[in-house]
Motif scaffolding. Structure first.
Motif, short mmCIF file in Angstrom:
data_model
loop_
_atom_site.label_atom_id
_atom_site.label_comp_id
_atom_site.label_asym_id
_atom_site.label_seq_id
_atom_site.Cartn_x
_atom_site.Cartn_y
_atom_site.Cartn_z
N PHE A 25 0.81 -1.21 0.00
CA PHE A 25 0.00 0.00 0.00
C PHE A 25 0.85 1.27 0.00
CE2 PHE A 25 -2.87 -3.15 1.86
CZ PHE A 25 -4.01 -2.93 1.12
N THR A 29 1.25 5.60 -2.25
CA THR A 29 1.03 6.77 -1.39
C THR A 29 2.28 7.65 -1.34
OG1 THR A 29 -0.46 5.42 -0.03
CG2 THR A 29 0.31 7.50 0.91
N THR A 46 -8.70 3.90 -5.59
CA THR A 46 -8.54 4.08 -4.15
C THR A 46 -9.88 4.20 -3.43
OG1 THR A 46 -7.37 5.37 -2.46
CG2 THR A 46 -8.33 6.60 -4.29
N ASN A 49 -11.41 0.72 -3.35
CA ASN A 49 -10.54 -0.11 -2.53
C ASN A 49 -10.86 0.08 -1.04
OD1 ASN A 49 -8.60 -2.08 -2.89
ND2 ASN A 49 -6.88 -0.69 -2.68
N LEU A 50 -11.16 1.31 -0.65
CA LEU A 50 -11.49 1.60 0.74
C LEU A 50 -12.75 0.85 1.16
CD1 LEU A 50 -11.03 3.11 3.36
CD2 LEU A 50 -12.20 5.10 2.35
N ALA A 95 -5.05 -2.26 6.12
CA ALA A 95 -5.42 -1.82 4.77
C ALA A 95 -6.43 -0.68 4.82
CB ALA A 95 -5.99 -2.99 3.97
N THR A 99 -5.36 2.87 3.23
CA THR A 99 -6.17 3.21 2.06
C THR A 99 -6.92 4.51 2.30
OG1 THR A 99 -6.43 0.86 1.52
CG2 THR A 99 -7.93 2.39 0.46
N THR A 100 -7.33 4.74 3.53
CA THR A 100 -7.98 6.01 3.86
C THR A 100 -7.03 7.17 3.65
OG1 THR A 100 -9.41 4.94 5.51
CG2 THR A 100 -9.15 7.33 5.68
N THR A 102 -4.46 7.23 1.54
CA THR A 102 -4.27 7.39 0.10
C THR A 102 -5.48 8.06 -0.53
OG1 THR A 102 -2.95 5.35 0.10
CG2 THR A 102 -3.66 6.19 -2.03
N TRP A 103 -6.67 7.63 -0.12
CA TRP A 103 -7.91 8.23 -0.65
C TRP A 103 -7.95 9.73 -0.39
CZ3 TRP A 103 -11.80 10.54 2.36
CH2 TRP A 103 -12.95 10.93 1.65
N LYS A 180 -11.87 -3.49 -9.44
CA LYS A 180 -11.22 -2.25 -9.01
C LYS A 180 -10.00 -1.86 -9.85
CE LYS A 180 -8.06 -4.22 -5.52
NZ LYS A 180 -7.70 -4.23 -4.07
N GLN A 201 4.10 -1.74 -5.97
CA GLN A 201 2.94 -2.22 -5.23
C GLN A 201 2.35 -3.48 -5.86
OE1 GLN A 201 -0.62 0.27 -5.36
NE2 GLN A 201 0.01 1.16 -7.31
#
Length: 284
Positions: A25, A29, A46, A49-50, A95, A99-100, A102-103, A180, A201
């Motif tokens: 991940f 980022t 992203t 993915n979240l 994750a 992921t949050t 990155t989002w 995704k 990644q």
């Protein structure tokens, strides 16, 4: 002796895949942060993915800690316990967090000091079909919960039960894993480039997928019943779908668009070299 050895191998596979998938991940980022831009990548990936990893976390937590779900699983699978492991839950929880982060780079680029992307740029806005999948996921789980709630005779073996709601949540992750990557595959094709998309990644994800499926097969073998595989379709599908798209991205990066990759030296795909490369003028 053989069983003990395989148990150790399963344990090692579990935590190594956890590390590979967890570390996978970070390259994107970090690459976004060093480039001060999310250009070349999609917000679709992203965002969905979240949702997917949130569903995966709920599914794993239920199989690990809910006595009712574990009882219903045993009734359907010859008295066995779920093959979900604590490392599965640890991976899912991590994750969701990363992921949050990155989002937020896509949702709030100004807060990160990123360059503003134009609406016409590929991947800058969420596509309608990805939005539809997100809404459809919530609707599907809600309908399943309503059916179970309305069932007067909840028979875990032959009828509807609360485990079906958890399976529905888990299938959200399967569906999301299946779709995704497509927006990014399409963006790479339209741009004829993988620039901005971290290949590291995908490489880590590929290794993690192999080990995840390997652990699932070993655990089922040790139980002497392959229902451990069929009873944990989320983990099985997650590993296989991910590996398929990992291969697609590696083909794009190392073969189809290698000329474009050579034009910027491939350095921006190494998050450890991003700043130095930019200062030297090797990437813009």
């Amino acid at each position: 002796m053989a069983a003990s050895f395989l148990s150790i191998v399963s344990y090692l596979f579990g935590w190594i895949y956890f590390l590979c998938w967890s570390f996978s991940f970070y390259p994107q980022t970090i690459l976004n942060w060093r480039r001060k831009s999310t250009s070349g990548t999609t917000i679709d990936f992203t965002a969905i993915n979240l949702l997917g990893f949130s569903a995966y976390f709920v599914s794993n937590a239920s199989f690990l800690f809910s006595s009712q779900i574990r009882r219903e699983y045993a009734l359907r699978n010859h008295g066995l316990t779920p093959t979900v492991q604590i490392n599965d839950l640890a991976f899912a929880g991590h994750a969701v967090v990363i992921t949050t982060v990155t989002w937020s780079q896509y949702a709030f680029p100004g807060a990160w000091g990123f360059d503003k992307r134009t609406k016409r740029e590929h991947g800058a806005r969420m596509t309608s079909w990805i939005k539809g999948i997100i809404v459809g996921s919530f609707v599907g789980v809600a309908i399943t919960a309503l059916i179970v709630s309305a069932s007067h005779d909840k028979d875990p073996e032959n009828g509807w039960a609360w485990i079906d709601v958890i399976y529905a949540v888990g299938y959200v992750k399967v569906i999301i894993t299946l779709v995704k990557y497509m927006p990014q595959v399409i963006v790479n094709y339209r741009n004829q480039s993988t620039r901005g998309w971290s290949i590291l990644q995908m490489q880590l994800d590929f290794v993690g997928g192999i080990l995840s499926v390997g652990q699932l097969l070993i655990d089922s073998y040790l139980q002497g019943d392959w229902s451990g595989v069929t009873g944990n379709p989320v983990k099985l599908a997650l590993g296989n779908f991910s590996m398929f798209f990992d291969i697609v991205f590696m083909v794009q990066h190392f073969y189809l668009y290698r000329k474009d990759r050579k034009s910027y030296g491939d350095l921006e795909n190494d998050p450890l070299l991003g700043d130095d490369a930019r200062r030297d003028g090797r990437i813009d």
